[in-house]
Write a protein that holds these residues in place. Structure first.
Motif, PDB file in Angstrom:
ATOM      1  N   ASP A 148      10.584   5.981  -1.003  1.00  0.00           N
ATOM      2  CA  ASP A 148      11.386   4.596   0.190  1.00  0.00           C
ATOM      3  C   ASP A 148      13.193   5.334   0.026  1.00  0.00           C
ATOM      4  OD1 ASP A 148       9.838   3.444   0.784  1.00  0.00           O
ATOM      5  OD2 ASP A 148       9.878   1.340   0.560  1.00  0.00           O
ATOM      6  N   ASN A 160       3.944   4.540  -3.077  1.00  0.00           N
ATOM      7  CA  ASN A 160       4.792   3.550  -3.093  1.00  0.00           C
ATOM      8  C   ASN A 160       5.355   3.601  -1.536  1.00  0.00           C
ATOM      9  OD1 ASN A 160       6.444   5.702  -3.998  1.00  0.00           O
ATOM     10  ND2 ASN A 160       6.292   5.705  -5.565  1.00  0.00           N
ATOM     11  N   THR A 178       6.850   2.222   1.672  1.00  0.00           N
ATOM     12  CA  THR A 178       7.082   1.169   2.388  1.00  0.00           C
ATOM     13  C   THR A 178       7.439   1.227   3.585  1.00  0.00           C
ATOM     14  OG1 THR A 178       9.088   0.468   1.755  1.00  0.00           O
ATOM     15  CG2 THR A 178       6.792   0.348   0.152  1.00  0.00           C
ATOM     16  N   GLU A 179       7.826  -0.449   4.304  1.00  0.00           N
ATOM     17  CA  GLU A 179       7.973   0.500   6.137  1.00  0.00           C
ATOM     18  C   GLU A 179       9.995   0.550   5.731  1.00  0.00           C
ATOM     19  OE1 GLU A 179       8.302  -3.815   4.016  1.00  0.00           O
ATOM     20  OE2 GLU A 179       6.662  -2.291   4.232  1.00  0.00           O
ATOM     21  N   ASN A 180      10.012   0.179   4.430  1.00  0.00           N
ATOM     22  CA  ASN A 180      11.957   0.421   4.335  1.00  0.00           C
ATOM     23  C   ASN A 180      11.789   2.232   4.553  1.00  0.00           C
ATOM     24  OD1 ASN A 180      12.646  -2.019   4.524  1.00  0.00           O
ATOM     25  ND2 ASN A 180      11.831  -2.348   2.148  1.00  0.00           N
ATOM     26  N   CYS A 206      -2.117   6.276   2.607  1.00  0.00           N
ATOM     27  CA  CYS A 206      -0.587   5.864   1.970  1.00  0.00           C
ATOM     28  C   CYS A 206      -0.818   4.204   2.037  1.00  0.00           C
ATOM     29  CB  CYS A 206       0.499   6.031   2.800  1.00  0.00           C
ATOM     30  SG  CYS A 206       0.510   7.474   2.986  1.00  0.00           S
ATOM     31  N   THR A 248       0.007   1.580   0.821  1.00  0.00           N
ATOM     32  CA  THR A 248       2.114   0.733   0.564  1.00  0.00           C
ATOM     33  C   THR A 248       2.524   0.607   2.381  1.00  0.00           C
ATOM     34  OG1 THR A 248       3.151   2.353   0.437  1.00  0.00           O
ATOM     35  CG2 THR A 248       2.422   0.697  -1.525  1.00  0.00           C
ATOM     36  N   LEU A 249       1.847   1.026   3.006  1.00  0.00           N
ATOM     37  CA  LEU A 249       1.592   1.216   4.185  1.00  0.00           C
ATOM     38  C   LEU A 249       0.963  -0.453   5.437  1.00  0.00           C
ATOM     39  CD1 LEU A 249       2.875   4.438   5.593  1.00  0.00           C
ATOM     40  CD2 LEU A 249       4.417   2.616   5.361  1.00  0.00           C
ATOM     41  N   GLN A 250       1.715  -1.348   5.723  1.00  0.00           N
ATOM     42  CA  GLN A 250       0.719  -2.139   6.235  1.00  0.00           C
ATOM     43  C   GLN A 250       1.304  -2.270   7.701  1.00  0.00           C
ATOM     44  OE1 GLN A 250      -2.016  -3.880   5.330  1.00  0.00           O
ATOM     45  NE2 GLN A 250      -2.189  -1.994   3.762  1.00  0.00           N
ATOM     46  N   THR A 279       4.124  -5.156   9.170  1.00  0.00           N
ATOM     47  CA  THR A 279       5.195  -4.865   8.823  1.00  0.00           C
ATOM     48  C   THR A 279       6.100  -4.530  10.093  1.00  0.00           C
ATOM     49  OG1 THR A 279       5.159  -2.849   7.250  1.00  0.00           O
ATOM     50  CG2 THR A 279       5.265  -4.764   6.704  1.00  0.00           C
ATOM     51  N   CYS A 336       5.838  -1.067  10.906  1.00  0.00           N
ATOM     52  CA  CYS A 336       6.637  -0.015  11.090  1.00  0.00           C
ATOM     53  C   CYS A 336       5.588   1.366  11.416  1.00  0.00           C
ATOM     54  CB  CYS A 336       6.455   0.609   9.192  1.00  0.00           C
ATOM     55  SG  CYS A 336       4.117   0.233   8.258  1.00  0.00           S
TER      56      CYS A 336
END
Length: 468
Positions: free
Chosen positions: A315, A338, A340-342, A362, A364-366, A369, A371
């Motif tokens: 991130d 690791n 994420t959407e951030n 990846c 941790t991407l859902q 969220t 994203c």
């Protein structure tokens, strides 16, 4: 040796510490059937033991990525006695055709390029009537081995074959098994103007020393714009330091799979301010070095950080990309552990020119969220998007792509369980330039749906793994 595959390969075997022999090679052929094949090549008989075999794959005729299911090797448990004739085996010269016999190896390059091997001649026949530039143009179609051979014919052609203008683009990757310190030393005077150099696969197991590589670059690196060093396991921090000091004009650097490079070595890349393309796939680059590179190399347009497992916080790296790399067009984050959407939000906001993005594997991407939906809204220029093995991708994500990314050419959603045929039809109707759609292992997309979509959208190659 039984090989199950859908492509052509070259099979090498190592018979001493520095030398390789070709066991089998054949030109690639187009295979129209989507079914797996079992193939057992007729390999050349050898009279020495080895436990090291290299497969060189040619996937130039494939429609998609290489699919190699298994390689089965059959050998003997006991180590046989070496034949006395083993030491008599000679390597072919820098030649693609292993059927042509030659007495010259790379250790004879000095003789090949030495002017003392030619007798003085008073006339060059019809060559005297041709303009120098025309002869240069003709010779520009020859490979490096051909230039080596031709240089031995007469003094005139020797001069042409040694002209640095013949080596502006120098690709030594096809001859990886033969390139060593001697080869670099005798090519060095001819490469003072080289702009594009490919040394991928070369120098492993001690055939190229750090000192020889450094000497070569110090003489030939000042004009370099592109340097390919993929799988260069001889590279160390000294090599990258020499590259950074010598190749100030470098725009493209490929260090893919150079997994022997220590983490501190990557700090030197930040000195290459003109970089536009940087490939660090499967290297040990760490977060501190990566942040420094992004801060100073603001001209980057193409970046690969796939499987760079030593970056602690993707991130933070993605935020730096969004802040500094406004010209970024392609980004590979395959297997980033690791992000994420951030990080995705920072990329989408800061890199609006992105055309190709790989977020495969990846975990941790859902989708929940938002994203992927945000990506689709913020990146209208997307042409290739890889969401491989992300099981959370759903219909709403596909519909956002259909509404916002009409220039999409390739989409990979392999492994999702939540995408329906209806959303795919919307995507295919909206994205007129779409040419490849991978729906392998998508549980709602069965073979019947694929056949229907193929019939309605014949210009799109819809990939569905045949192993299901």
């Amino acid at each position: 040796l039984i090989i199950i595959f859908v492509l052509t390969m070259v099979l090498y075997i190592q018979f001493s510490f520095f030398r390789w022999d070709v066991l089998w090679s054949e030109a690639p052929t187009k295979v129209n059937s989507p079914q797996a094949r079992q193939f057992s090549p007729c390999i050349k008989q050898i009279n020495f033991p080895t436990n090291l075999i290299r497969l060189e794959l040619n996937s130039s005729l494939l429609d998609y990525y290489t699919e190699l299911d298994a390689v089965v090797l059959h050998g003997v448990r006991e180590r046989p006695l070496l034949s006395l004739s083993t030491t008599m085996i000679a390597m072919d010269d820098l030649d693609d055709d292993e059927d042509e016999e030659t007495d010259d190896g790379l250790d004879c390059l000095n003789k090949q390029f030495s002017a003392t091997t030619f007798r003085k001649s008073t006339t060059n026949g019809y060559f005297d009537k041709l303009p120098y530039e025309l002869i240069q143009l003709i010779l520009s179609h020859l490979t490096v081995p051909d230039l080596c051979s031709l240089s031995q014919t007469c003094k005139l052609l020797y001069q042409h074959c040694c002209d640095p203008l013949q080596y502006i683009h120098l690709n030594l990757q096809p001859y990886w098994a033969n390139i060593n310190d001697t080869a670099l030393e005798y090519l060095q005077p001819r490469c003072v103007l080289v702009q594009w150099l490919n040394l991928s696969w070369t120098g492993n197991r001690g055939t190229i020393s750090v000192s020889a590589f450094s000497r070569f670059l110090k003489v030939c690196g000042s004009e370099l714009l592109r340097l390919e060093l993929s799988c260069g396991h001889f590279l160390n921090e000294t090599c990258l330091e020499v590259i950074a000091e010598t190749c100030q004009n470098l725009q493209e650097l490929n260090l893919s799979s150079c997994d022997k490079l220590p983490p501190p070595a990557f700090n030197h890349i930040a000195k290459l301010y003109n970089l536009k393309r940087l490939i660090l796939y499967r290297t040990k680059v760490e977060q501190t070095a990566m942040l420094s590179i992004l801060n100073f190399c603001s001209e980057l347009q193409h970046l690969s950080l796939g499987s760079c497992v030593m970056i602690e916080d993707y991130d933070t790296v993605a935020s730096m990309m969004g802040a500094k790399c406004k010209k970024l067009r392609t980004l590979d984050l395959w297997r980033c552990k690791n992000i994420t959407e951030n990080g995705i939000a920072a990329l989408a906001s800061g890199c609006p020119l992105l055309e190709e993005l790989d977020l495969g594997w990846c975990p941790t991407l859902q989708s929940s969220t938002g994203c992927f939906a945000k990506l689709a809204r913020k990146l209208p220029n997307l042409q290739k998007l890889f969401l491989t093995a992300n099981r959370s991708v759903c219909d709403s994500d596909i519909e956002e792509l259909a509404a916002n990314c009409i220039n999409l050419r390739q989409l990979d959603i392999l492994g999702t369980r939540m995408v329906s045929p209806a959303s795919l039809r919307k995507l295919l109707e909206s994205c007129k330039d779409l040419s490849l759609l991978d729906v392998s292992f998508c549980s709602q997309i069965d073979n019947r749906v694929v056949l229907e979509l193929n019939a309605n959208f014949p210009n799109v190659f819809i990939k569905k793994s045949f192993t299901q």
